[in-house]
Design a protein around this motif. Structure first.
Motif, PDB file in Angstrom:
ATOM      1  N   LEU A  11      67.480  86.885  39.745  1.00 51.27           N
ATOM      2  CA  LEU A  11      67.617  86.842  41.203  1.00 51.27           C
ATOM      3  C   LEU A  11      66.290  87.171  41.869  1.00 51.27           C
ATOM      4  N   MET A  12      65.582  88.160  41.339  1.00 51.36           N
ATOM      5  CA  MET A  12      64.285  88.543  41.902  1.00 51.36           C
ATOM      6  C   MET A  12      63.326  87.351  41.895  1.00 51.36           C
ATOM      7  N   ILE A  13      63.270  86.626  40.788  1.00 50.64           N
ATOM      8  CA  ILE A  13      62.350  85.493  40.678  1.00 50.64           C
ATOM      9  C   ILE A  13      62.754  84.378  41.640  1.00 50.64           C
ATOM     10  N   SER A  14      64.039  84.100  41.706  1.00 54.28           N
ATOM     11  CA  SER A  14      64.525  83.071  42.626  1.00 54.28           C
ATOM     12  C   SER A  14      64.185  83.420  44.065  1.00 54.28           C
ATOM     13  N   LEU A  15      64.396  84.683  44.438  1.00 53.77           N
ATOM     14  CA  LEU A  15      64.104  85.127  45.800  1.00 53.77           C
ATOM     15  C   LEU A  15      62.603  85.146  46.068  1.00 53.77           C
ATOM     16  N   LEU A  16      61.823  85.467  45.048  1.00 54.04           N
ATOM     17  CA  LEU A  16      60.373  85.515  45.210  1.00 54.04           C
ATOM     18  C   LEU A  16      59.836  84.147  45.651  1.00 54.04           C
ATOM     19  N   TYR A  17      60.307  83.086  45.024  1.00 54.25           N
ATOM     20  CA  TYR A  17      59.850  81.746  45.398  1.00 54.25           C
ATOM     21  C   TYR A  17      60.236  81.412  46.837  1.00 54.25           C
ATOM     22  N   GLU A  18      61.412  81.846  47.237  1.00 52.87           N
ATOM     23  CA  GLU A  18      61.838  81.617  48.620  1.00 52.87           C
ATOM     24  C   GLU A  18      60.985  82.427  49.592  1.00 52.87           C
ATOM     25  N   ALA A  19      60.707  83.680  49.226  1.00 53.42           N
ATOM     26  CA  ALA A  19      59.916  84.563  50.084  1.00 53.42           C
ATOM     27  C   ALA A  19      58.499  84.023  50.268  1.00 53.42           C
ATOM     28  N   LEU A  20      57.913  83.494  49.206  1.00 55.21           N
ATOM     29  CA  LEU A  20      56.541  82.994  49.282  1.00 55.21           C
ATOM     30  C   LEU A  20      56.416  81.770  50.193  1.00 55.21           C
ATOM     31  N   LYS A  21      57.515  81.050  50.384  1.00 56.15           N
ATOM     32  CA  LYS A  21      57.481  79.898  51.294  1.00 56.15           C
ATOM     33  C   LYS A  21      57.197  80.335  52.734  1.00 56.15           C
ATOM     34  N   ALA A  22      57.531  81.589  53.038  1.00 53.07           N
ATOM     35  CA  ALA A  22      57.323  82.093  54.393  1.00 53.07           C
ATOM     36  C   ALA A  22      55.844  82.281  54.712  1.00 53.07           C
ATOM     37  N   LYS A  23      55.005  82.297  53.688  1.00 54.13           N
ATOM     38  CA  LYS A  23      53.576  82.533  53.910  1.00 54.13           C
ATOM     39  C   LYS A  23      52.969  81.489  54.833  1.00 54.13           C
ATOM     40  N   GLN A  24      53.445  80.260  54.743  1.00 54.45           N
ATOM     41  CA  GLN A  24      52.900  79.203  55.600  1.00 54.45           C
ATOM     42  C   GLN A  24      53.144  79.521  57.074  1.00 54.45           C
ATOM     43  N   ARG A  25      54.305  80.104  57.389  1.00 56.16           N
ATOM     44  CA  ARG A  25      54.618  80.432  58.780  1.00 56.16           C
ATOM     45  C   ARG A  25      53.810  81.622  59.270  1.00 56.16           C
ATOM     46  N   TYR A  26      53.430  82.498  58.344  1.00 51.46           N
ATOM     47  CA  TYR A  26      52.698  83.712  58.724  1.00 51.46           C
ATOM     48  C   TYR A  26      51.241  83.672  58.256  1.00 51.46           C
ATOM     49  N   GLN A  27      50.730  82.458  58.107  1.00 54.04           N
ATOM     50  CA  GLN A  27      49.395  82.264  57.552  1.00 54.04           C
ATOM     51  C   GLN A  27      48.329  83.105  58.251  1.00 54.04           C
ATOM     52  N   ASN A  28      48.358  83.131  59.579  1.00 52.44           N
ATOM     53  CA  ASN A  28      47.337  83.851  60.334  1.00 52.44           C
ATOM     54  C   ASN A  28      47.886  85.098  61.021  1.00 52.44           C
ATOM     55  N   TYR A  29      49.033  85.556  60.572  1.00 55.60           N
ATOM     56  CA  TYR A  29      49.632  86.752  61.179  1.00 55.60           C
ATOM     57  C   TYR A  29      48.924  87.994  60.651  1.00 55.60           C
ATOM     58  N   PRO A  30      48.477  88.890  61.544  1.00 51.92           N
ATOM     59  CA  PRO A  30      47.747  90.089  61.108  1.00 51.92           C
ATOM     60  C   PRO A  30      48.547  90.917  60.091  1.00 51.92           C
ATOM     61  N   GLY A  31      47.902  91.237  58.982  1.00 44.94           N
ATOM     62  CA  GLY A  31      48.525  92.092  57.978  1.00 44.94           C
ATOM     63  C   GLY A  31      49.429  91.369  57.004  1.00 44.94           C
ATOM     64  N   SER A  32      49.591  90.050  57.161  1.00 41.70           N
ATOM     65  CA  SER A  32      50.526  89.342  56.284  1.00 41.70           C
ATOM     66  C   SER A  32      50.014  89.265  54.843  1.00 41.70           C
ATOM     67  N   ASP A  33      48.701  89.160  54.658  1.00 40.92           N
ATOM     68  CA  ASP A  33      48.165  89.114  53.294  1.00 40.92           C
ATOM     69  C   ASP A  33      48.521  90.380  52.523  1.00 40.92           C
ATOM     70  N   ALA A  34      48.432  91.521  53.186  1.00 40.46           N
ATOM     71  CA  ALA A  34      48.765  92.784  52.531  1.00 40.46           C
ATOM     72  C   ALA A  34      50.241  92.821  52.138  1.00 40.46           C
ATOM     73  N   LEU A  35      51.088  92.296  53.004  1.00 40.72           N
ATOM     74  CA  LEU A  35      52.522  92.285  52.721  1.00 40.72           C
ATOM     75  C   LEU A  35      52.840  91.391  51.528  1.00 40.72           C
ATOM     76  N   PHE A  36      52.267  90.183  51.507  1.00 45.46           N
ATOM     77  CA  PHE A  36      52.528  89.276  50.387  1.00 45.46           C
ATOM     78  C   PHE A  36      51.891  89.793  49.099  1.00 45.46           C
ATOM     79  N   ALA A  37      50.766  90.486  49.213  1.00 45.90           N
ATOM     80  CA  ALA A  37      50.149  91.092  48.028  1.00 45.90           C
ATOM     81  C   ALA A  37      51.058  92.176  47.456  1.00 45.90           C
ATOM     82  N   THR A  38      51.630  92.991  48.319  1.00 47.09           N
ATOM     83  CA  THR A  38      52.551  94.031  47.879  1.00 47.09           C
ATOM     84  C   THR A  38      53.748  93.426  47.157  1.00 47.09           C
ATOM     85  N   LEU A  39      54.281  92.367  47.735  1.00 47.48           N
ATOM     86  CA  LEU A  39      55.436  91.690  47.150  1.00 47.48           C
ATOM     87  C   LEU A  39      55.101  91.190  45.738  1.00 47.48           C
ATOM     88  N   LEU A  40      53.957  90.543  45.598  1.00 45.34           N
ATOM     89  CA  LEU A  40      53.555  90.001  44.298  1.00 45.34           C
ATOM     90  C   LEU A  40      53.282  91.111  43.291  1.00 45.34           C
TER      91      LEU A  40
END
Length: 272
Positions: A159-188
């Motif tokens: 389930l974690m892996i399946s959700l991870l792929y879904e979560a990473l799709k959100a990166k495109q929407r938050y591409q230039n959102y302040p602090g988003s890189d740190a959040l996605f780095a934490t997730l990974l």
């Protein structure tokens, strides 16, 4: 009510009505707003905050007399005690959380983390609640990403892996959102710990490539250290063991200097 607070901030900053409400509304409407006689549309209100050079989060902090609401404060204390390894304090805050207004989903996630930390079985109801929430999620927001990053260690691996792929799709929407890189780095980073433990070589390699994209820049140096740790661990676990050991030793020196205790503990455990 918000208008009177805006007025106080504006006067404290010694800004004029013209400067504060430029591009927002007329002087007459601005005065009425500050007197609490009218409201501003959400987009107009955000523009006023921008003209005052404060964020919505800071405005809410000021509006609450420089304090957090009880649920927000309780969640902050829970996260702080968890991230600093203060398990006793974490448990104390957890016991207070329901009466402080923390919602059921967040409470369930923190109870799952507590069970994980003390090596006890997860409560089936808590796990079902959190798993169902993410499984039915159709739009990932930043709050969802943060919650998933926190509980990734306790979800079933598939389930974690399946959700991870879904979560990473959100990166495109938050591409230039302040602090988003740190959040996605934490997730990974949180998910990588489990892919390595499960000996998923190809998956770990793919996640590492994505992590490298999110750890560029000085402000992400701490995340970069984790990326270097996992790169070294990958070499140690799947490549040349001697080279991997040397890489881990270098990361260990930096982690000790920076007092990154978690990385130090992980490397020492690996090099035993």
């Amino acid at each position: 009510m918000y208008g009177t607070i805006i007025k106080q901030i504006r006067e404290d900053k010694e800004l004029t009505l013209a400067a504060t409400y430029f591009g927002v509304c007329s002087k007459t409407n601005a005065i009425a707003f500050e007197q609490g006689k009218r409201m501003l549309a959400a987009d107009k209100f955000v523009q006023v905050l921008d003209n005052l050079l404060i964020s919505l989060e800071e405005f809410n902090w000021i509006a609450a007399n420089y304090q957090s609401s009880a649920p927000i404060l309780q969640e902050y204390l829970l996260k702080k005690s968890w991230n600093t390894g203060q398990l006793a304090k974490f448990e104390q805050h957890l016991q207070l959380s329901r009466q402080k207004g923390l919602n059921d989903l967040k409470l369930a996630s923190f109870r799952l983390l507590h069970a994980y930390a003390v090596k006890k079985p997860s409560d089936p109801d808590d796990l079902a609640l959190v798993s169902r929430y993410f499984a039915e999620l159709s739009l990932w927001t930043l709050a969802d990403l943060k919650l998933f990053a926190n509980v990734s260690c306790v979800l079933p691996f598939s389930l974690m892996i399946s959700l991870l792929y879904e979560a990473l799709k959100a990166k495109q929407r938050y591409q230039n959102y302040p602090g988003s890189d740190a959040l996605f780095a934490t997730l990974l980073i949180n998910c990588l710990e489990r892919t390595f433990a499960s000996s998923k070589q190809e998956l770990s390699s793919n996640l590492l490539k994505q992590l490298a994209k999110f750890t560029q820049g000085q402000e992400l140096a701490g995340y970069r250290l984790y990326e270097r740790y996992y790169q070294a661990l990958f070499e140690y676990q799947y490549g040349n063991k001697l080279t991997g050991r040397q890489m881990l030793s270098k990361v260990l020196q930096i982690a000790e200097f920076l007092e990154e205790k978690r990385i130090v503990e992980l490397i020492i455990e690996k090099l035993k």
